[in-house]
Write a protein that holds these residues in place. Structure first.
Motif, PDB file in Angstrom:
ATOM      1  N   TYR A  67      61.445  67.941 -35.325  1.00 57.41           N
ATOM      2  CA  TYR A  67      62.379  66.861 -36.790  1.00 57.41           C
ATOM      3  C   TYR A  67      63.763  67.672 -36.864  1.00 57.41           C
TER       4      TYR A  67
ATOM      5  N   ASN B 189      59.736  60.715 -43.394  1.00 54.98           N
ATOM      6  CA  ASN B 189      59.077  60.492 -42.623  1.00 54.98           C
ATOM      7  C   ASN B 189      58.764  61.786 -41.361  1.00 54.98           C
TER       8      ASN B 189
ATOM      9  N   THR C 192      56.807  61.442 -39.341  1.00 54.65           N
ATOM     10  CA  THR C 192      56.002  60.363 -37.670  1.00 54.65           C
ATOM     11  C   THR C 192      56.829  59.477 -38.121  1.00 54.65           C
ATOM     12  N   THR C 193      56.881  58.823 -36.573  1.00 53.22           N
ATOM     13  CA  THR C 193      58.117  57.877 -36.330  1.00 53.22           C
ATOM     14  C   THR C 193      57.002  56.913 -34.820  1.00 53.22           C
TER      15      THR C 193
ATOM     16  N   CYS D 112      54.278  53.575 -33.825  1.00 53.86           N
ATOM     17  CA  CYS D 112      53.231  52.984 -35.065  1.00 53.86           C
ATOM     18  C   CYS D 112      52.278  52.845 -33.739  1.00 53.86           C
TER      19      CYS D 112
ATOM     20  N   LEU E 294      59.138  47.579 -36.915  1.00 53.31           N
ATOM     21  CA  LEU E 294      59.446  49.012 -35.753  1.00 53.31           C
ATOM     22  C   LEU E 294      59.662  48.631 -34.360  1.00 53.31           C
TER      23      LEU E 294
ATOM     24  N   MET F 296      62.843  51.002 -33.289  1.00 57.29           N
ATOM     25  CA  MET F 296      62.685  52.275 -32.672  1.00 57.29           C
ATOM     26  C   MET F 296      63.853  53.278 -31.707  1.00 57.29           C
TER      27      MET F 296
ATOM     28  N   THR G  21      55.865  57.973 -47.760  1.00 64.27           N
ATOM     29  CA  THR G  21      56.278  57.800 -46.281  1.00 64.27           C
ATOM     30  C   THR G  21      55.749  56.580 -45.789  1.00 64.27           C
TER      31      THR G  21
ATOM     32  N   GLU H  39      58.149  54.663 -43.842  1.00 63.72           N
ATOM     33  CA  GLU H  39      59.508  53.617 -43.898  1.00 63.72           C
ATOM     34  C   GLU H  39      58.955  53.541 -41.628  1.00 63.72           C
ATOM     35  N   LEU H  40      59.121  54.435 -41.153  1.00 64.70           N
ATOM     36  CA  LEU H  40      59.160  54.598 -39.718  1.00 64.70           C
ATOM     37  C   LEU H  40      57.394  54.368 -39.177  1.00 64.70           C
ATOM     38  N   ALA H  41      56.446  54.509 -39.874  1.00 65.32           N
ATOM     39  CA  ALA H  41      55.846  54.839 -39.240  1.00 65.32           C
ATOM     40  C   ALA H  41      54.026  54.136 -40.644  1.00 65.32           C
TER      41      ALA H  41
END
Length: 174
Positions: free
Chosen positions: A56, A80, A82-83, A85, A94, A98, A132, A134-136
C-alpha cells in the motif's frame, strides 16, 4: 455463505518474498501464482476470484471521509488493509467505485502499526474508534490472509481503543 473461490494470485515483484505473501500462497494450495510488475485487470465478476498482493503506497490509517460539513464528525478512523470484495451484493457501491476489479491485499500491513502508534501518542487521553471495511469486507478473505490475527492482538493492547472489523460473512470463528 459460500466459500470464496480464488482462481489466480498475482504478486507484485516488490512483495514476492514478504512473509505475508508467502503465507497467503501457502494458504491457497493449488492456485496458480504469478509475479508481475503491473496490477491485473479483469471484469468485476472475474476480479472477485483474483488476488493481487502488493504494497500500500498511501497512509493506511486516516480519518473517515466526512460526507459534508453539515454533519458532526465522530473522529472515526479507518484502515484500508484490503480493497475489493468477493461478495456480489447487487447494492454495493464498491462495484462501481473501485479503480480495480481485483481483490487487492497489502503485504506491508506492519505500516498500520507505526502509523497508528503516532496517532495514538498524539491523542493519549482520547477514546479512539478505528476500523476496517470502508473499501472491502474485512473478513471475506480471512480464511487465507489471517489479517485479523495480526491486527486484533495489536489493537487489544491499546487502552481506550475500540477496533472494528466489519463483515457480511460468517467468517468469525477465530
Amino acid at each position: 455463505m459460500k466459500p470464496v473461490k480464488i482462481n489466480k494470485i498475482y504478486i507484485d515483484e516488490q512483495v514476492k518474498d514478504h512473509p505475508f505473501t508467502k503465507n497467503i500462497v501457502k494458504n491457497l494450495p493449488g492456485i496458480s501464482a504469478e509475479i508481475t510488475t503491473m496490477p491485473p485487470t479483469s471484469s468485476i465478476s472475474q476480479g472477485k476470484q483474483i488476488i493481487y498482493i502488493t504494497n500500500y503506497k498511501g497512509d493506511f490509517c486516516k480519518p473517515c471521509p466526512g460526507t459534508s460539513e453539515e454533519y458532526l464528525c465522530c473522529n472515526y478512523q479507518i484502515i484500508n488493509e484490503t480493497t475489493g470484495c468477493p461478495l456480489d451484493c447487487s447494492y454495493c457501491i464498491l462495484q462501481g467505485y473501485m479503480d480495480s476489479s481485483v481483490l487487492t491485499v497489502y503485504a506491508n500491513y506492519e505500516k498500520i502499526f507505526s502509523e497508528f502508534d503516532r496517532f495514538y501518542e498524539k491523542y493519549p487521553q482520547r477514546i479512539i474508534r478505528i476500523g476496517t471495511g470502508e473499501l472491502a469486507d474485512s473478513l471475506a478473505l480471512e480464511n487465507f490472509t489471517h489479517i485479523s490475527s495480526l491486527l486484533i492482538p495489536y489493537f487489544k493492547k491499546r487502552k481506550g481503543v475500540f477496533f472494528e472489523l466489519k463483515t457480511k460473512t460468517n467468517t468469525i470463528d477465530f
